[in-house]
Design an enzyme around this catalytic site. Structure first.
Site, short mmCIF file in Angstrom:
data_model
loop_
_atom_site.label_atom_id
_atom_site.label_comp_id
_atom_site.label_asym_id
_atom_site.label_seq_id
_atom_site.Cartn_x
_atom_site.Cartn_y
_atom_site.Cartn_z
CG ASP A 104 -8.18 -0.31 0.68
OD1 ASP A 104 -8.09 -1.40 1.27
OD2 ASP A 104 -7.62 0.74 1.08
N1 URA Z 1 -2.81 0.86 1.38
C1 URA Z 1 -4.10 1.22 1.45
O1 URA Z 1 -4.48 2.03 2.29
N2 URA Z 1 -4.97 0.67 0.56
C2 URA Z 1 -4.60 -0.21 -0.39
O2 URA Z 1 -5.44 -0.66 -1.18
C3 URA Z 1 -3.24 -0.58 -0.43
C4 URA Z 1 -2.36 -0.03 0.45
#
Ligand code: URA
Length: 232
Positions: free
Chosen positions: A104
């Site tokens: 993310d």
């Molecule tokens: N899980 C998430 O919620 N975000 C990420 O970036 C990776 C794993």
């Protein structure tokens, strides 16, 4: 066999147009012969290429490791935000690099960037069970009961997550290890307990830890030992 201009631009920061100019100026030599056209095809694994007297180091694919900072999206192009590709060394800018998996925008840590599609597919396929470990800071308290529930495979709404390992470090910090990579997976798992993820950092893929020499925002080539650790 591949075109000489493509080989050179992929392995240097010269554009195809630059290569054309070099050829015009008789600066490209392959096996002692001056090249007179960008269309000439050669075998980069066998033929020796010299650019202005310097031998070209040919690499079919590149494998980069990035310590991703917040604020960058895991994509090759984006209209609004900076992408992780913007953090890659300039000399690879003519390659079709892409991130092998997504983090993310507000997640930090270990990210692999490559132009080897088969390798990327292999490390991301849930069938290969490559572990991805994250350090997580939460908005509230963890509970030991969650360890078993994560292990059994959480069900959140109509989504079933694969078995995950939860290691509690303190009231509100833990490690989570996943073998799949669903959208917002960790954030959605903790939502089940009304907990928000405050910090999320990927620290390991396979058996490769985020190298300590990489500050946030830094990106470098993986060594062959590091590369093997991802899949071993
Ligand atoms: N899980 C998430 O919620 N975000 C990420 O970036 C990776 C794993």
């Amino acid at each position: 066999m591949e075109r000489i201009d493509k080989i050179i631009s992929n392995n240097t920061n010269l554009s195809r147009n630059d290569v054309k100019k070099y050829i015009k100026n008789k600066l490209i030599i392959v096996n002692n012969k001056i090249i007179d056209s960008p269309k000439i095809k050669i075998d980069p694994n066998v033929d020796k290429i010299f650019i202005n007297g310097e031998i070209l180091k040919y690499q079919k694919y590149v494998y980069l490791v990035l310590n991703k900072p917040k604020g960058y999206v895991s994509a090759t192009v984006d209209n609004l935000s900076k992408t992780v590709i913007d953090l890659c060394p300039d000399k690879f800018k003519n390659r079709n690099l892409f991130p092998a998996g997504r983090l993310d925008k507000d997640t930090t840590g270990l990210m692999i960037i490559t132009d080897d599609g088969e390798f990327a597919h292999n490390i991301l396929s849930p069938k290969k069970h490559i572990k991805k470990q994250y350090y997580v800071v939460l908005s509230g308290n963890l509970d030991n009961i969650m360890i078993d529930e994560f292990y059994s495979g959480l069900v959140v709404g109509n989504e079933k997550f694969k078995s995950a390992k939860l290691e509690i470090l303190s009231n509100d910090t833990c490690y989570v290890t996943l073998t799949e990579g669903k959208y917002h997976e960790i954030k959605r798992m903790f939502k089940k307990y009304n907990l928000d993820v405050i910090e999320l950092k990927r620290i390991m893929m396979g058996n490769l830890f985020l190298p300590d020499d990489l500050d946030e925002g830094e990106c470098r080539e993986l060594t062959s030992e590091e590369l093997k650790k991802i899949t071993s």
